[in-house]
Motif scaffolding. Structure first.
Motif, PDB file in Angstrom:
ATOM      1  N   HIS A   1      16.016  51.822  49.676  1.00 56.08           N
ATOM      2  CA  HIS A   1      16.016  53.246  50.022  1.00 56.08           C
ATOM      3  C   HIS A   1      17.093  53.584  51.035  1.00 56.08           C
ATOM      4  O   HIS A   1      16.924  54.449  51.883  1.00 56.08           O
ATOM      5  CB  HIS A   1      14.638  53.708  50.505  1.00 56.08           C
ATOM      6  CG  HIS A   1      13.748  54.087  49.362  1.00 56.08           C
ATOM      7  ND1 HIS A   1      13.585  55.371  48.932  1.00 56.08           N
ATOM      8  CD2 HIS A   1      13.022  53.328  48.528  1.00 56.08           C
ATOM      9  CE1 HIS A   1      12.786  55.375  47.886  1.00 56.08           C
ATOM     10  NE2 HIS A   1      12.430  54.150  47.621  1.00 56.08           N
ATOM     11  N   LEU A   2      18.224  52.859  50.956  1.00 55.79           N
ATOM     12  CA  LEU A   2      19.388  53.254  51.736  1.00 55.79           C
ATOM     13  C   LEU A   2      19.977  54.503  51.091  1.00 55.79           C
ATOM     14  O   LEU A   2      20.661  55.279  51.728  1.00 55.79           O
ATOM     15  CB  LEU A   2      20.422  52.123  51.765  1.00 55.79           C
ATOM     16  CG  LEU A   2      19.965  50.874  52.492  1.00 55.79           C
ATOM     17  CD1 LEU A   2      20.955  49.736  52.305  1.00 55.79           C
ATOM     18  CD2 LEU A   2      19.786  51.169  53.974  1.00 55.79           C
ATOM     19  N   ILE A   3      19.757  54.655  49.777  1.00 53.83           N
ATOM     20  CA  ILE A   3      20.040  55.911  49.084  1.00 53.83           C
ATOM     21  C   ILE A   3      18.792  56.289  48.285  1.00 53.83           C
ATOM     22  O   ILE A   3      18.027  55.414  47.877  1.00 53.83           O
ATOM     23  CB  ILE A   3      21.275  55.814  48.159  1.00 53.83           C
ATOM     24  CG1 ILE A   3      21.216  54.540  47.318  1.00 53.83           C
ATOM     25  CG2 ILE A   3      22.563  55.862  48.945  1.00 53.83           C
ATOM     26  CD1 ILE A   3      22.368  54.374  46.355  1.00 53.83           C
ATOM     27  N   GLU A   4      18.602  57.576  48.097  1.00 56.16           N
ATOM     28  CA  GLU A   4      17.419  58.086  47.403  1.00 56.16           C
ATOM     29  C   GLU A   4      17.608  57.995  45.902  1.00 56.16           C
ATOM     30  O   GLU A   4      18.622  58.463  45.377  1.00 56.16           O
ATOM     31  CB  GLU A   4      17.242  59.572  47.745  1.00 56.16           C
ATOM     32  CG  GLU A   4      16.292  59.852  48.872  1.00 56.16           C
ATOM     33  CD  GLU A   4      14.920  59.265  48.650  1.00 56.16           C
ATOM     34  OE1 GLU A   4      14.188  59.751  47.764  1.00 56.16           O
ATOM     35  OE2 GLU A   4      14.575  58.294  49.353  1.00 56.16           O
ATOM     36  N   PRO A   5      16.661  57.421  45.182  1.00 55.22           N
ATOM     37  CA  PRO A   5      16.781  57.447  43.722  1.00 55.22           C
ATOM     38  C   PRO A   5      16.589  58.868  43.182  1.00 55.22           C
ATOM     39  O   PRO A   5      15.857  59.659  43.778  1.00 55.22           O
ATOM     40  CB  PRO A   5      15.660  56.525  43.249  1.00 55.22           C
ATOM     41  CG  PRO A   5      14.793  56.261  44.413  1.00 55.22           C
ATOM     42  CD  PRO A   5      15.497  56.690  45.661  1.00 55.22           C
TER      43      PRO A   5
END
Ligand SMILES: Nc1ncnc2c1ncn2[C@@H]1O[C@H](COP(=O)(O)OP(=O)(O)OP(=O)(O)O)[C@@H](O)[C@H]1O
Ligand SMILES: Nc1ncnc2c1ncn2[C@@H]1O[C@H](COP(=O)(O)OP(=O)(O)OP(=O)(O)O)[C@@H](O)[C@H]1O
Ligand code: SF4
Ligand code: SF4
Ligand SMILES: [Mg+2]
Ligand SMILES: [Mg+2]
Lengths: 344, 324
Positions: free
Chosen positions: A69-73
């Protein structure tokens, strides 16, 4: 080593999707989308190592960053021991996720804060998770020792005072400081020289046994992946095209892309030199991936159906799955072959 | 061996830096026969690129000291004046890099840059140069080559740019190609294409090639002979098959044992070499591998004697080859 896996997977990944905007128009709306990850699903069982391979830009790092979750899916779910994580109703918060799962990156330098001593870098994470400062420092010393760096020598040093191999050991110690169950290693040994890489691979194997860890091992080095993995997952342009137990996948790859990838590994002796390249051309652009099977423009077995229908990921034999019409009897492919007919 | 195309003897390259001298290359011997490929193998920072750049005298003169001797096609490179050097570069020796953007100017098209090189070295007309550029792009198997002549470097994929750089380097038919990790940044399926292409072009054009790599498998794919470097020195040299089958130097032995190869037993730990390579900010008169060497004895800390030839192999270690 194909011991039967326990029934419930430790990590379940369901239909992850991430498109990045590429270029914006006058109104700031994305003009195009990079389809970096397009419906990726897999399970990992406790204590196993899943190797993830595929060409540059196929979405390995994006998958890893989505898991953390370093980037949002855009879409998709992640479950650890059956618990859902991420944003949204009924999901557990991200700090809890990162207590279960940590990541080590390729660039050992960029992932350490240059202004923190090694000790502070390692002690930082546990403190965020509520460990008292003194206890966190003691833990840092322990872990440094554990990754083969003498605490008395290294504890006060800064990242620029370490070699690449030493920095990568610090990164591993830092990831382990939170006592995660799952560690994602994204090209974690790729930048290291071979003589040092072997030290770090040995260390990873020892730590795995000692702390009962589960690894996701991302690498472009197919020999290293074979050595460390229990299962291997092959990605092409944002999708999983094949996965299975390492010995089976390496000895009898199902998907034409997996086969090409393995046949591109340089020879081990002059007598085994490659005579011709298996694949022509470069991987295509992820902004406008080919329709149907994304591999069809480069595939030696492509038929008209391959340009029209997206092949589903299906079980072919044992625990080996692949997304290829040629292996699926009802696909409309004219010369479907069985597993037994595939050359080893 | 016939008359050597490249002959390097006791090459030493020292850089001046703010932190004091850097002894980047400290005693390199190399031989390259016409039509032969030598793989220069070694870990990061051991001096491979510095050695290659020395062959073309590409280091900034004011902060670099070069000693020893370099002869290419019979000429003394270290004695060359500016005119001779510019004939050497591109015409006699050409270089390809890991990063193709180093070779190309981003504001000119691929075609313009190849034409310019051909005109400069061969003094031919614009039309002839363009014909040569097209022929070169076709030879490196760039699809729709005619269209690509007018493409800018950034408009090409990584593999295509690498091919274009090879086309540029080979456009004036050099006698020697220096390839500094030209495939390291490429994907496996593209890397093997470029390696095979380089070998084929080399055969056709009868060039010699020095191929720098840290990947043993890549060295095996391309090379006739290999020279292994450690901390600024060539420590072993010989035919690739015999060196790979029976490495003599403890470092080469360690490197091969530490490299993961297919079908290795996963339950067994790798044979890692302890420690890491030394800093080159100090001149190291003794064997630089001694702190990591399991065979080291007291005399290994004395100044290291010159390399010894034994048949077609060279070894830089105080223990004789027969001790292995
Ligand atoms: N933040 C971002 N913004 C836009 N595009 C991105 C971003 N991150 C990744 N991409 C694109 O998504 C695709 C997948 O990238 P990713 O880094 O996941 O590939 P990878 O498999 O890890 O490749 P490599 O082997 O080179 O590390 C690529 O086309 C990449 O350019
Ligand atoms: N212009 C320079 N000024 C000062 N030091 C330099 C210079 N160029 C290289 N060096 C140093 O010389 C040593 C050898 O560098 P070199 O680039 O030849 O290594 P290499 O073997 O090519 O490594 P890699 O595999 O990482 O490319 C290194 O310690 C490097 O930092
Ligand atoms: S689906 Fe068709 S194009 Fe895709 S890999 Fe299988 S045979 Fe090749
Ligand atoms: S000279 Fe001594 S230390 Fe160096 S490699 Fe030979 S035995 Fe080892
Ligand atoms: Mg990546
Ligand atoms: Mg280099």
């Amino acid at each position: 080593m194909n011991t039967p896996t326990p029934s419930a997977p430790l990590l379940q990944v369901l239909d992850l999707k991430k498109h990045f905007p590429a270029g914006r128009d006058f109104f700031g709306r994305p003009r195009q989308w990079v389809r970096a990850v397009e419906g990726v699903s897999f399970d990992v069982h406790r204590g196993r190592t899943l190797g993830i391979v595929g060409e540059s830009g196929c979405g390995k790092s994006t998958t890893a960053r989505l898991l953390m979750h370093l980037i949002e899916p855009d879409e998709g779910r992640i479950r650890i021991r059956g618990q859902a994580f991420g944003h949204g109703v009924g999901r557990h918060p991200l700090t809890a996720l990162r207590k279960h799962m940590q990541m080590v990156f390729q660039d050992s330098y960029a992932s350490l804060n240059p202004r923190l001593t090694i000790e502070d870098s390692i002690a930082f994470g546990p403190q965020i998770h509520g460990v008292a400062a003194n206890a966190a420092r003691a833990l840092a010393r322990d872990l440094l020792d554990r990754v083969g760096l003498k605490p008395d020598v290294f504890i006060r040093r800064y990242p620029h005072e370490l070699s690449g191999g030493q920095r990568q050991r610090v990164n591993i110690a830092r990831a382990l400081a939170i006592r995660p169950e799952i560690v994602i290693l994204d090209e974690a040994v790729s930048a290291l020289d071979k003589s040092v890489q072997a030290q770090v691979l040995n260390l990873l194997a020892e730590l795995k046994r000692e702390f009962d860890l589960t690894y996701l091992f991302i690498s472009h080095d197919l020999n290293v992946v074979q050595y460390v993995s229990d299962e291997v997952m092959v990605m092409y342009l944002g999708q999983v095209v094949e996965s299975g137990p390492v010995a089976e996948l390496y000895s009898r790859p199902l998907h034409p892309y997996t086969r090409a990838l393995l046949e591109s590994v340089p020879a081990q002796t002059p007598g085994e030199r490659r005579q011709h390249a298996v694949l022509e051309g470069d991987p295509p652009n992820p902004i406008a991936p080919p329709a149907g099977c994304r591999f069809h423009p480069r595939c030696p077995h492509a038929e008209p159906v391959c340009a029209q229908q997206v092949p589903a990921l299906r079980r072919v034999t044992g625990q080996q799955v692949a997304a290829c019409h040629r292996l699926q009897p009802d696909s409309g492919y004219s010369r479907v072959i069985t597993f037994e007919e595939l050359p080893a | 061996m016939s008359h050597p195309m490249v002959e390097v003897r006791d090459l030493r390259v020292t850089f001046r830096s703010e932190e004091g001298p850097i002894y980047a290359v400290d005693g390199v011997d190399l031989d390259l026969a016409p039509g032969e490929t030598l793989a220069l193998l070694g870990e990061s920072g051991c001096g491979k690129s510095v050695t290659m750049k020395s062959l073309m005298r590409l280091h900034p003169a004011h902060k670099t000291r070069i000693e020893g001797s370099i002869r290419i096609a019979g000429e003394d490179v270290l004695a060359m004046n500016a005119g001779a050097l510019s004939r050497l570069r591109g015409k006699t020796v050409a270089m390809v890099f890991q990063e193709p953007m180093l070779a190309f100017d981003p504001v000119f098209t691929i075609g313009e840059q190849i034409c310019e090189a051909v005109r400069r070295h061969e003094g031919c007309s614009g039309a002839d140069a363009r014909a040569r550029a097209l022929e070169m792009l076709e030879r490196v198997q760039i699809p729709s080559a005619r269209k690509r002549l007018d493409a800018y470097p950034h408009e090409m994929s990584g593999g295509m740019r690498q091919r274009a750089m090879i086309a540029l380097a080979l456009s004036c038919q050099p006698k020697v190609l220096l390839a500094d990790e030209p495939t390291t940044a490429l994907d496996a399926t593209v890397q093997i294409q470029v390696l095979l292409l380089l070998k084929e072009l080399q055969r056709e054009m009868g060039m010699s090639m020095i191929f720098v790599t840290h990947d043993v498998g890549v060295a095996i794919e391309v090379a006739d002979r290999t020279a292994v470097m450690y901390a600024g020195r060539v420590i072993e040299q010989g035919p690739i098959d015999s060196v790979m089958r029976a490495p003599w130097h403890p470092y080469t032995q360690g490197l091969l044992a530490a490299t993961v190869h297919p079908g290795m037993d996963r339950r067994q730990a790798l044979n890692a070499i302890p420690g890491s390579p030394p800093q080159l900010t100090r001149r190291i008169p003794e064997c630089a591998f001694a702190p990591r060497c399991t065979l080291a004895s007291a005399s290994c800390h004395d100044p290291l004697p010159p390399a010894r030839m034994d048949g077609d192999r060279l070894l830089r270690c105080i223990q004789p080859a027969s001790a292995r």
